[in-house]
Design a protein around this motif. Structure first.
Motif, short mmCIF file in Angstrom:
data_model
loop_
_atom_site.label_atom_id
_atom_site.label_comp_id
_atom_site.label_asym_id
_atom_site.label_seq_id
_atom_site.Cartn_x
_atom_site.Cartn_y
_atom_site.Cartn_z
N ILE A 72 5.91 -5.79 -6.51
CA ILE A 72 6.21 -4.68 -5.61
C ILE A 72 5.24 -3.52 -5.82
O ILE A 72 5.04 -2.69 -4.93
N THR A 73 4.60 -3.49 -6.98
CA THR A 73 3.66 -2.40 -7.26
C THR A 73 2.44 -2.44 -6.34
O THR A 73 1.69 -1.47 -6.27
N GLU A 74 2.23 -3.55 -5.63
CA GLU A 74 1.10 -3.65 -4.71
C GLU A 74 1.39 -3.00 -3.36
O GLU A 74 0.49 -2.82 -2.55
N ILE A 75 2.66 -2.65 -3.13
CA ILE A 75 3.08 -2.24 -1.79
C ILE A 75 3.25 -0.74 -1.68
O ILE A 75 3.82 -0.10 -2.58
N ASP A 76 2.76 -0.20 -0.58
CA ASP A 76 2.99 1.20 -0.27
C ASP A 76 4.23 1.33 0.62
O ASP A 76 5.15 2.07 0.32
N TYR A 77 4.25 0.56 1.70
CA TYR A 77 5.39 0.54 2.61
C TYR A 77 5.70 -0.90 3.02
O TYR A 77 4.79 -1.72 3.17
N ALA A 78 6.99 -1.18 3.20
CA ALA A 78 7.44 -2.45 3.77
C ALA A 78 8.53 -2.15 4.79
O ALA A 78 9.48 -1.42 4.48
N ILE A 79 8.37 -2.69 5.98
CA ILE A 79 9.30 -2.40 7.08
C ILE A 79 9.89 -3.70 7.59
O ILE A 79 9.15 -4.63 7.94
N LEU A 80 11.21 -3.77 7.61
CA LEU A 80 11.90 -4.93 8.16
C LEU A 80 12.06 -4.73 9.66
O LEU A 80 12.74 -3.82 10.11
N GLU A 81 11.40 -5.60 10.44
CA GLU A 81 11.43 -5.48 11.89
C GLU A 81 12.73 -6.06 12.45
O GLU A 81 13.42 -6.83 11.78
N PRO A 82 13.08 -5.70 13.70
CA PRO A 82 14.32 -6.21 14.30
C PRO A 82 14.38 -7.74 14.41
O PRO A 82 15.46 -8.31 14.46
N ASN A 83 13.22 -8.40 14.43
CA ASN A 83 13.23 -9.86 14.51
C ASN A 83 13.29 -10.53 13.14
O ASN A 83 13.15 -11.75 13.03
N GLY A 84 13.47 -9.72 12.07
CA GLY A 84 13.63 -10.28 10.74
C GLY A 84 12.34 -10.47 9.98
O GLY A 84 12.35 -10.93 8.84
N ILE A 85 11.20 -10.13 10.58
CA ILE A 85 9.91 -10.27 9.92
C ILE A 85 9.59 -8.99 9.15
O ILE A 85 9.88 -7.89 9.61
N LEU A 86 8.98 -9.16 7.99
CA LEU A 86 8.64 -8.02 7.14
C LEU A 86 7.19 -7.62 7.40
O LEU A 86 6.27 -8.43 7.30
N SER A 87 6.99 -6.35 7.77
CA SER A 87 5.65 -5.80 7.96
C SER A 87 5.30 -5.00 6.71
O SER A 87 6.09 -4.18 6.25
N ILE A 88 4.09 -5.23 6.18
CA ILE A 88 3.73 -4.68 4.89
C ILE A 88 2.43 -3.88 4.98
O ILE A 88 1.46 -4.32 5.61
N LEU A 89 2.44 -2.71 4.37
CA LEU A 89 1.23 -1.91 4.18
C LEU A 89 0.98 -1.82 2.69
O LEU A 89 1.73 -1.19 1.94
N LYS A 90 -0.10 -2.47 2.23
CA LYS A 90 -0.41 -2.46 0.81
C LYS A 90 -1.03 -1.14 0.40
O LYS A 90 -1.55 -0.40 1.23
N LYS A 91 -0.97 -0.88 -0.89
CA LYS A 91 -1.67 0.28 -1.42
C LYS A 91 -3.17 0.07 -1.25
O LYS A 91 -3.65 -1.07 -1.25
N PRO A 92 -3.92 1.15 -1.09
CA PRO A 92 -5.36 1.02 -0.79
C PRO A 92 -6.11 0.11 -1.76
O PRO A 92 -6.96 -0.68 -1.35
N GLU A 93 -5.80 0.20 -3.07
CA GLU A 93 -6.56 -0.60 -4.05
C GLU A 93 -6.26 -2.09 -3.97
O GLU A 93 -6.98 -2.91 -4.56
N PHE A 94 -5.19 -2.45 -3.23
CA PHE A 94 -4.84 -3.86 -3.09
C PHE A 94 -5.12 -4.40 -1.68
O PHE A 94 -4.78 -5.54 -1.38
#
Length: 230
Positions: free
Chosen positions: A131-153
């Motif tokens: 989880i330390t690689e992640i800046d933001y994670a958003i659960l979309e209405p269709n159940g898919i996870l959208s992820i924004l990694k931290k810049p260094e990753f």
């Protein structure tokens, strides 16, 4: 009363033709099962059509009418949800931030009925094991996870070359969609309506209703797309 093979063939061809026409009417959103409501509707339509073909019914026209009415109701609900933001949220749900600035939001997990194991399993599908690689994670209405990694990753080249860009000031998020202001997103990024109106004025836009889509970018600037003029 036994149904002849000729009648079965005729009814199957009619059902196939009507179902083909109705799926084109419903559009690609329905076909792609973007939300749980669309998914359930698609299954129901398929079940009605399958029963019409496989069951020995005496009144084919009633079931055909049922199929058409169901598809028309689905189309109507889809149209109404486009016009009403509240109804759209009720039917389709809304994105939920489950990881914010590298920290898991326990309340968001409870709201979406996810546990830590579910979340980490979804992350592993993106080849993310920490989880330390992640800046933001958003659960979309269709159940898919959208992820924004931290810049260094975000790319091996940056990490290998010891280049660590600063974290973005904002997570890119929509502020206006289809001429409607998304108040909760504006609050999420800590911006006021006055700030938004000033930004719109800089773009020679007087009203929110004139904007088709607007989002705050990672650098804090506002991206604006106006409605196309006929």
């Amino acid at each position: 009363m036994e149904i002849s093979y000729k009648q079965i063939v005729i009814e199957t061809v009619i059902t196939f033709s009507v179902l083909l026409a109705l799926t084109r009417l419903l559009g690609m959103k329905q076909l792609s099962h973007l939300t749980f409501f669309n998914y359930v509707t698609g299954i129901t339509i398929g079940s009605i059509a399958a029963n019409m073909v496989t069951l020995n019914t005496t009144d084919f026209t009633k079931e055909l009418t049922s199929l058409v009415v169901w598809c028309c109701l689905t189309t109507f609900i889809g149209y109404i949800s486009l016009k009403s933001g509240k109804l759209k949220v009720i039917l389709d749900g809304q994105p939920t931030i489950v990881i914010k600035k590298g920290k898991i939001d326990k309340k968001a997990l409870a709201k979406t009925k996810l546990n830590i194991d579910d979340l980490t399993m979804m992350l592993r599908q993106y080849q993310i094991f920490s989880i330390t690689e992640i800046d933001y994670a958003i659960l979309e209405p269709n159940g898919i996870l959208s992820i924004l990694k931290k810049p260094e990753f975000q790319g091996t080249e940056k990490r290998d070359m010891k280049i660590f860009p600063p974290s973005p000031n904002f997570i890119p998020i929509e502020i206006i969609t289809d001429g409607k202001l998304i108040k909760r997103n504006l609050l999420e990024v800590g911006k006021s309506r006055d700030w938004l109106y000033n930004e719109l004025k800089k773009a020679n836009i007087d009203m929110v209703e004139d904007v088709f889509y607007a989002e705050i970018q990672s650098d804090g600037k506002l991206f604006i797309q106006k409605f196309e003029t006929k």
